[in-house]
Motif scaffolding. Structure first.
Motif, PDB file in Angstrom:
ATOM      1  N   ARG B  32       0.840  -1.179   0.000  1.00  0.00           N
ATOM      2  CA  ARG B  32       0.000   0.000   0.000  1.00  0.00           C
ATOM      3  C   ARG B  32       0.879   1.233   0.000  1.00  0.00           C
ATOM      4  NH1 ARG B  32      -4.590  -1.172   3.938  1.00  0.00           N
ATOM      5  NH2 ARG B  32      -5.067  -3.335   3.445  1.00  0.00           N
ATOM      6  N   CYS B  33       0.391   2.263  -0.636  1.00  0.00           N
ATOM      7  CA  CYS B  33       1.099   3.526  -0.571  1.00  0.00           C
ATOM      8  C   CYS B  33       0.865   4.106   0.803  1.00  0.00           C
ATOM      9  CB  CYS B  33       0.559   4.498  -1.599  1.00  0.00           C
ATOM     10  SG  CYS B  33       0.769   3.843  -3.237  1.00  0.00           S
ATOM     11  N   GLN B  34       1.910   4.636   1.368  1.00  0.00           N
ATOM     12  CA  GLN B  34       1.713   5.352   2.613  1.00  0.00           C
ATOM     13  C   GLN B  34       1.307   6.769   2.261  1.00  0.00           C
ATOM     14  OE1 GLN B  34       5.591   3.840   4.623  1.00  0.00           O
ATOM     15  NE2 GLN B  34       4.065   4.339   6.151  1.00  0.00           N
ATOM     16  N   SER B  35       0.579   7.370   3.147  1.00  0.00           N
ATOM     17  CA  SER B  35       0.027   8.681   2.832  1.00  0.00           C
ATOM     18  C   SER B  35       1.104   9.734   2.621  1.00  0.00           C
ATOM     19  CB  SER B  35      -0.928   9.104   3.951  1.00  0.00           C
ATOM     20  OG  SER B  35      -0.289   8.876   5.189  1.00  0.00           O
ATOM     21  N   GLN B  36       2.283   9.524   3.206  1.00  0.00           N
ATOM     22  CA  GLN B  36       3.329  10.542   3.033  1.00  0.00           C
ATOM     23  C   GLN B  36       4.012  10.462   1.673  1.00  0.00           C
ATOM     24  OE1 GLN B  36       3.160   8.232   5.432  1.00  0.00           O
ATOM     25  NE2 GLN B  36       5.142   7.449   6.011  1.00  0.00           N
ATOM     26  N   GLY B  37       3.487   9.636   0.745  1.00  0.00           N
ATOM     27  CA  GLY B  37       4.017   9.631  -0.622  1.00  0.00           C
ATOM     28  C   GLY B  37       5.175   8.684  -0.824  1.00  0.00           C
ATOM     29  N   THR B  38       5.420   7.830   0.154  1.00  0.00           N
ATOM     30  CA  THR B  38       6.437   6.802  -0.013  1.00  0.00           C
ATOM     31  C   THR B  38       5.735   5.453  -0.031  1.00  0.00           C
ATOM     32  OG1 THR B  38       6.694   6.618   2.369  1.00  0.00           O
ATOM     33  CG2 THR B  38       8.157   8.139   1.227  1.00  0.00           C
ATOM     34  N   ARG B  39       6.458   4.403  -0.195  1.00  0.00           N
ATOM     35  CA  ARG B  39       5.805   3.090  -0.192  1.00  0.00           C
ATOM     36  C   ARG B  39       6.772   2.000   0.267  1.00  0.00           C
ATOM     37  NH1 ARG B  39       5.970   0.800  -6.368  1.00  0.00           N
ATOM     38  NH2 ARG B  39       8.062   1.541  -6.816  1.00  0.00           N
ATOM     39  N   ASP B  40       6.190   0.911   0.722  1.00  0.00           N
ATOM     40  CA  ASP B  40       6.969  -0.271   1.058  1.00  0.00           C
ATOM     41  C   ASP B  40       7.284  -1.025  -0.216  1.00  0.00           C
ATOM     42  OD1 ASP B  40       6.760   0.141   3.864  1.00  0.00           O
ATOM     43  OD2 ASP B  40       4.728  -0.659   3.818  1.00  0.00           O
ATOM     44  N   LEU B  41       8.405  -1.713  -0.205  1.00  0.00           N
ATOM     45  CA  LEU B  41       8.741  -2.575  -1.332  1.00  0.00           C
ATOM     46  C   LEU B  41       8.572  -4.019  -0.904  1.00  0.00           C
ATOM     47  CD1 LEU B  41      11.860  -0.620  -2.560  1.00  0.00           C
ATOM     48  CD2 LEU B  41       9.560  -0.626  -3.547  1.00  0.00           C
ATOM     49  N   SER B  42       7.646  -4.701  -1.548  1.00  0.00           N
ATOM     50  CA  SER B  42       7.342  -6.094  -1.218  1.00  0.00           C
ATOM     51  C   SER B  42       8.445  -7.002  -1.760  1.00  0.00           C
ATOM     52  CB  SER B  42       6.016  -6.466  -1.862  1.00  0.00           C
ATOM     53  OG  SER B  42       6.204  -6.553  -3.261  1.00  0.00           O
ATOM     54  N   PRO B  43       8.464  -8.258  -1.314  1.00  0.00           N
ATOM     55  CA  PRO B  43       9.427  -9.216  -1.869  1.00  0.00           C
ATOM     56  C   PRO B  43       9.371  -9.298  -3.401  1.00  0.00           C
ATOM     57  CG  PRO B  43       8.435 -10.131   0.094  1.00  0.00           C
ATOM     58  CD  PRO B  43       7.707  -8.848  -0.185  1.00  0.00           C
ATOM     59  N   GLN B  44       8.174  -9.195  -3.984  1.00  0.00           N
ATOM     60  CA  GLN B  44       8.054  -9.212  -5.454  1.00  0.00           C
ATOM     61  C   GLN B  44       8.831  -8.044  -6.067  1.00  0.00           C
ATOM     62  OE1 GLN B  44       5.459  -9.802  -3.434  1.00  0.00           O
ATOM     63  NE2 GLN B  44       4.939 -11.899  -3.995  1.00  0.00           N
ATOM     64  N   HIS B  45       8.629  -6.841  -5.506  1.00  0.00           N
ATOM     65  CA  HIS B  45       9.395  -5.687  -5.984  1.00  0.00           C
ATOM     66  C   HIS B  45      10.902  -5.937  -5.845  1.00  0.00           C
ATOM     67  CE1 HIS B  45       5.787  -2.980  -4.969  1.00  0.00           C
ATOM     68  NE2 HIS B  45       5.959  -2.889  -6.266  1.00  0.00           N
ATOM     69  N   MET B  46      11.270  -6.481  -4.705  1.00  0.00           N
ATOM     70  CA  MET B  46      12.703  -6.606  -4.400  1.00  0.00           C
ATOM     71  C   MET B  46      13.417  -7.550  -5.371  1.00  0.00           C
ATOM     72  SD  MET B  46      13.316  -4.505  -1.989  1.00  0.00           S
ATOM     73  CE  MET B  46      14.819  -4.929  -1.112  1.00  0.00           C
ATOM     74  N   VAL B  47      12.728  -8.598  -5.800  1.00  0.00           N
ATOM     75  CA  VAL B  47      13.346  -9.546  -6.732  1.00  0.00           C
ATOM     76  C   VAL B  47      13.662  -8.852  -8.059  1.00  0.00           C
ATOM     77  CG1 VAL B  47      12.931 -11.630  -8.094  1.00  0.00           C
ATOM     78  CG2 VAL B  47      12.300 -11.575  -5.687  1.00  0.00           C
ATOM     79  N   VAL B  48      12.704  -8.084  -8.565  1.00  0.00           N
ATOM     80  CA  VAL B  48      12.915  -7.351  -9.822  1.00  0.00           C
ATOM     81  C   VAL B  48      14.048  -6.337  -9.647  1.00  0.00           C
ATOM     82  CG1 VAL B  48      11.842  -5.757 -11.454  1.00  0.00           C
ATOM     83  CG2 VAL B  48      10.518  -7.668 -10.533  1.00  0.00           C
ATOM     84  N   ARG B  49      13.997  -5.599  -8.533  1.00  0.00           N
ATOM     85  CA  ARG B  49      15.033  -4.611  -8.263  1.00  0.00           C
ATOM     86  C   ARG B  49      16.414  -5.226  -8.208  1.00  0.00           C
ATOM     87  NH1 ARG B  49      13.140   0.469  -5.528  1.00  0.00           N
ATOM     88  NH2 ARG B  49      11.230   0.552  -6.700  1.00  0.00           N
ATOM     89  N   GLU B  50      16.519  -6.333  -7.492  1.00  0.00           N
ATOM     90  CA  GLU B  50      17.824  -6.966  -7.323  1.00  0.00           C
ATOM     91  C   GLU B  50      18.418  -7.340  -8.680  1.00  0.00           C
ATOM     92  OE1 GLU B  50      18.106  -9.539  -3.789  1.00  0.00           O
ATOM     93  OE2 GLU B  50      19.272 -10.909  -5.030  1.00  0.00           O
ATOM     94  N   LYS B  51      17.583  -7.884  -9.568  1.00  0.00           N
ATOM     95  CA  LYS B  51      18.079  -8.271 -10.895  1.00  0.00           C
ATOM     96  C   LYS B  51      18.551  -7.062 -11.681  1.00  0.00           C
ATOM     97  CE  LYS B  51      15.824 -12.638 -11.787  1.00  0.00           C
ATOM     98  NZ  LYS B  51      14.538 -13.207 -12.140  1.00  0.00           N
ATOM     99  N   ILE B  52      17.744  -5.998 -11.654  1.00  0.00           N
ATOM    100  CA  ILE B  52      18.091  -4.805 -12.424  1.00  0.00           C
ATOM    101  C   ILE B  52      19.328  -4.117 -11.836  1.00  0.00           C
ATOM    102  CG2 ILE B  52      17.286  -2.478 -13.051  1.00  0.00           C
ATOM    103  CD1 ILE B  52      14.447  -3.776 -13.318  1.00  0.00           C
ATOM    104  N   LEU B  53      19.366  -3.988 -10.524  1.00  0.00           N
ATOM    105  CA  LEU B  53      20.525  -3.342  -9.900  1.00  0.00           C
ATOM    106  C   LEU B  53      21.801  -4.157 -10.128  1.00  0.00           C
ATOM    107  CD1 LEU B  53      19.061  -1.946  -6.550  1.00  0.00           C
ATOM    108  CD2 LEU B  53      19.565  -0.709  -8.666  1.00  0.00           C
ATOM    109  N   ASP B  54      21.690  -5.477 -10.106  1.00  0.00           N
ATOM    110  CA  ASP B  54      22.870  -6.306 -10.391  1.00  0.00           C
ATOM    111  C   ASP B  54      23.429  -5.998 -11.772  1.00  0.00           C
ATOM    112  OD1 ASP B  54      22.874  -7.578  -7.990  1.00  0.00           O
ATOM    113  OD2 ASP B  54      22.089  -9.485  -8.713  1.00  0.00           O
TER     114      ASP B  54
END
Lengths: 481, 481
Positions: B32-54
């Motif tokens: 969920r988006c937090q009201s302050q305009g930031t958000r949590d990154l779920s494990p699904q997000h993190m897997v994609v991120r890890e691949k791209i950042l690598d």
């Protein structure tokens, strides 16, 4: 990680004396402390960190954890009244319109908030990220106001002590893997701590405050902690003395058995529950093959408010320990425990999700490893460049650019100097000083003959190969080394 | 990275339409988006991120960059007057005593501060980290207030355009490697922009403000930008129209040649210097084999104040482009430029260190890849567990714990259920739902015979092996798959 080995006694003594000085004193050259109590991390720092974090994260993944991240700041209200006496140390953001925000103080409270917000009932996750605490860096030696935490937590309703035992197993795997020397994990249970307080006659309203004092026993002598409890927190001296008797006790599973027979503790329902769980825990730790690393220690209290069950803290021991000598505590390098009530604090209906977890004190570990490398005079490479493209001749920039493109496009890590006409000696010196193992050399002669010279920086040997075999030849050499 | 492939035209259209909606609209389930305009990154997000950042980080390392990190916050004065019109969007920390601090707004200014503070004259570094901007998430679609940046920069005095060309080469390698479809890198030079302003009759005091307006041309139509310049920034209409003629121009190296002949631009010394450098740049880009990806574009201005020379911005193109059709701009995914004056602003004596660098817009890339995977219905594994330890019988927890210890200690990624007596079907279902490929099964019979069953989750085949061969057998199977 060949860098991290055992140290001789003398080197340890030198290292320990450095650990007890504030880190600013050892900041030299490339890194300066900023006045706000934070610091830049130089490439040298980053190389050490990357190795240690890789080991930690791969252990978390070996145990089936998923990755996760949360924002650097949370609503201020999310963080308040979660940390006990330390709450004053939070960084607040300026009110620029909108909600009041604070920088996260640890990774546990954001995790609990995440579980409640998304109604997640079960999750095994790890989280590596920065946290911020406004501690005075000159008082709390060796700490910065921004630092990295590595957390592993298991959320969910499971059979007792199985996830708790796995957390201790993970701590052992990481500390063994890092080869930091001998270590010990102190274990206790919040219910035993509270039961002990009740049995000694501490009023329930003072439980958390007295818990905070007891938590300082690894940094302060008993008489100072006793003074704080009596003079500052208004505890009756005889109550303090009764606590004093307990907090000296530490041992293995036999101490658990002994405490079952303790006339005061055995009257307390909470304490008995804690002791039952510890007994079961030791059974699982034995099956994991780590029971000899664990010590039931009644002086362990852990300062944070949110713990409800088993708590633990890993300390490094001076190594090797002489017979009859007390092992020297060089500080906590990992800690954690069970917190079954925290998630419920964020759920509108108060639904609880039991959790247990651990945090690796990587900053302390980074520092120990860095100091050890200094003591040994080890040099770290801060780049991974495999090949350098050089020329002995003027006006060869175009050829160098074509050559390096071939290497990059083949996935080979390559560098060259950003000069039109660099001197050969400058180019070779760059390789030696940065640890690049191979040089490919192109000049008039090579161009004419369709060849390239490959030079080994270590042996200074040069061989000529056909230009078209360049990439294959380099890859062969790199795979051999 | 097999996930990232080309999409058919229809899938692209669906993807583009999603890109233009605010990301909150597509937040479902675990995040969920937090009201302050930031958000949590779920494990699904993190897997994609890890691949791209690598992929991104390994490209940076291939080009010889060192890692580095700076604190999340800087002295407020460090950040002020560096970002042009966007400066109002900084997060300040509350004044709790001590210096005034702000969260970092990008990674470039902290890098420049680091170079000056440590008197570093030469450095090739990358930095991956979070930055924070107080933009209104509902206005600036697809952006959050906390986001990740990936920067690569080369600091030092070198021969012209060699490091600049390498930055463009790196952008090409990363965008090709990520397989995001066709892309184009727009190039211009701040000296050409300023020369063009001067030639068109913009008063020098308005250069940066008009530059900010021109920078919006990728999001706003010319007539709106013109209106902003004339009505809000007080530019004479005929001056705006002269600018309007230039900003339509884009092309390859031939446009550079053409601009050398331009009656107005060719009178401006600064512009000529910029054109000379661009000509040299194109020569190097040809040697790097990437010239056809680069477009000299006079509408490119870049909003940040600190650029002094070459500037660039990579955009993804709709793919495939039909003949005669204008490629559709789906937004900037990487950008950068030369900033020769920034380090000097932090040096007490004003000593300059020329710099050039780039930033990969990884948040946009994460989003594109995530949407593409959704469109294709691809499932990601969020754990890396290789083996599951199961039993069909009651009271086998002890045996499971011993077995899993063996696997962990051999470095095998293994899980089991935290239950005393889980049902076999529950255990096998867990493997199927989380994608664990192998199960080892122990029961009464196996224990008696000294064997273990290994089950392939995909084929459901089971074989019995000797207990003592367990680790070797598992490792063999994992290396084969």
């Amino acid at each position: 990680m060949p860098l991290l080995g055992l140290l001789p006694r003398r080197a340890w003594a030198a290292l320990l004396s450095q650990l007890l000085r504030p880190p600013c004193a050892s900041c030299t050259g490339a890194v300066r402390c900023q006045s706000q109590g934070t610091r830049d991390l130089s490439p040298q720092h980053m190389v050490v960190r990357e190795k240690i974090l890789d080991l930690v994260i791969s252990c978390f993944k070996r145990h089936g954890a998923k990755g996760m991240d949360t924002p650097a700041f949370e609503l201020k209200e999310t963080l308040t009244e979660k940390y006990g006496e330390d709450s004053g140390l939070m960084y607040d953001l300026k009110d620029q319109g909108g909600e009041l925000l604070s920088l996260r103080y640890d990774l546990t409270v954001p995790f609990a908030r995440y579980l409640a917000m998304n109604k997640v009932k079960k999750m095994k996750r790890y989280h590596v990220g920065k946290v911020w605490r406004r501690e005075s860096p000159s008082i709390v030696q060796g700490r910065y106001r921004e630092f990295c935490q590595c957390d592993f937590d298991i959320a969910g309703q499971f059979d007792p002590m199985i996830p708790d035992a796995e957390c201790l197993k993970i701590m052992c795997e990481i500390l063994s893997g890092l080869q930091l020397g001998d270590f010990l994990i102190k274990v206790n249970d919040r219910r035993i701590v509270d039961g002990m307080f009740a049995a000694c006659g501490v009023p329930e309203s003072k439980f958390r405050a007295i818990c905070s004092s007891i938590d300082k026993l690894d940094k302060m002598a008993w008489k100072d902690v006793r003074h704080e409890m009596v003079a500052k927190k208004g505890l009756a001296p005889e109550v303090a003395d009764r606590i004093g008797d307990y907090v000296q006790c530490h041992g293995g599973v036999s101490l658990v058995e002994q405490m079952f027979q303790d006339p005061r503790l055995s009257q307390n329902k909470q304490a008995l529950e804690g002791l039952e769980d510890l007994k079961l825990l030791f059974e699982y730790l034995t099956l994991f093959g780590i029971a000899e690393k664990i010590s039931f220690d009644l002086s362990l209290a852990r300062g944070l408010d949110y713990y409800t069950g088993v708590i633990y803290e890993a300390v490094l021991l001076q190594t090797p320990t002489q017979a009859g000598e007390e092992p020297l505590n060089v500080g906590s390098v990992a800690a954690g425990g069970r917190y079954d009530g925290l998630v419920g604090m964020f759920d509108p209906k108060g639904h609880k999700v039991p959790c247990v977890g651990l945090s690796i004190g990587v900053e302390r570990i980074f520092y120990i490893v860095e100091q050890r490398m200094k003591t040994k005079g080890e040099k770290v490479r801060t780049t991974e460049t495999q090949v350098f493209v050089a020329t002995p001749q003027k006006n060869f920039l175009q050829e160098r650019l074509k050559l390096i493109t071939e290497l990059w496009d083949a996935g080979i890590k390559a560098e060259m100097l950003y000069k039109n006409n660099p001197k050969l000696l400058t180019q070779l010196h760059y390789c030696e000083s940065t640890g690049i193992p191979l040089v490919v050399i192109i000049g008039e002669q090579e161009l004419k003959e369709g060849i390239i010279k490959i030079r080994s920086v270590a042996s200074r040997e040069e061989v000529a190969i056909k230009r078209e075999n360049l990439v294959a030849e380099i890859q062969k050499r790199l795979s051999e080394s």
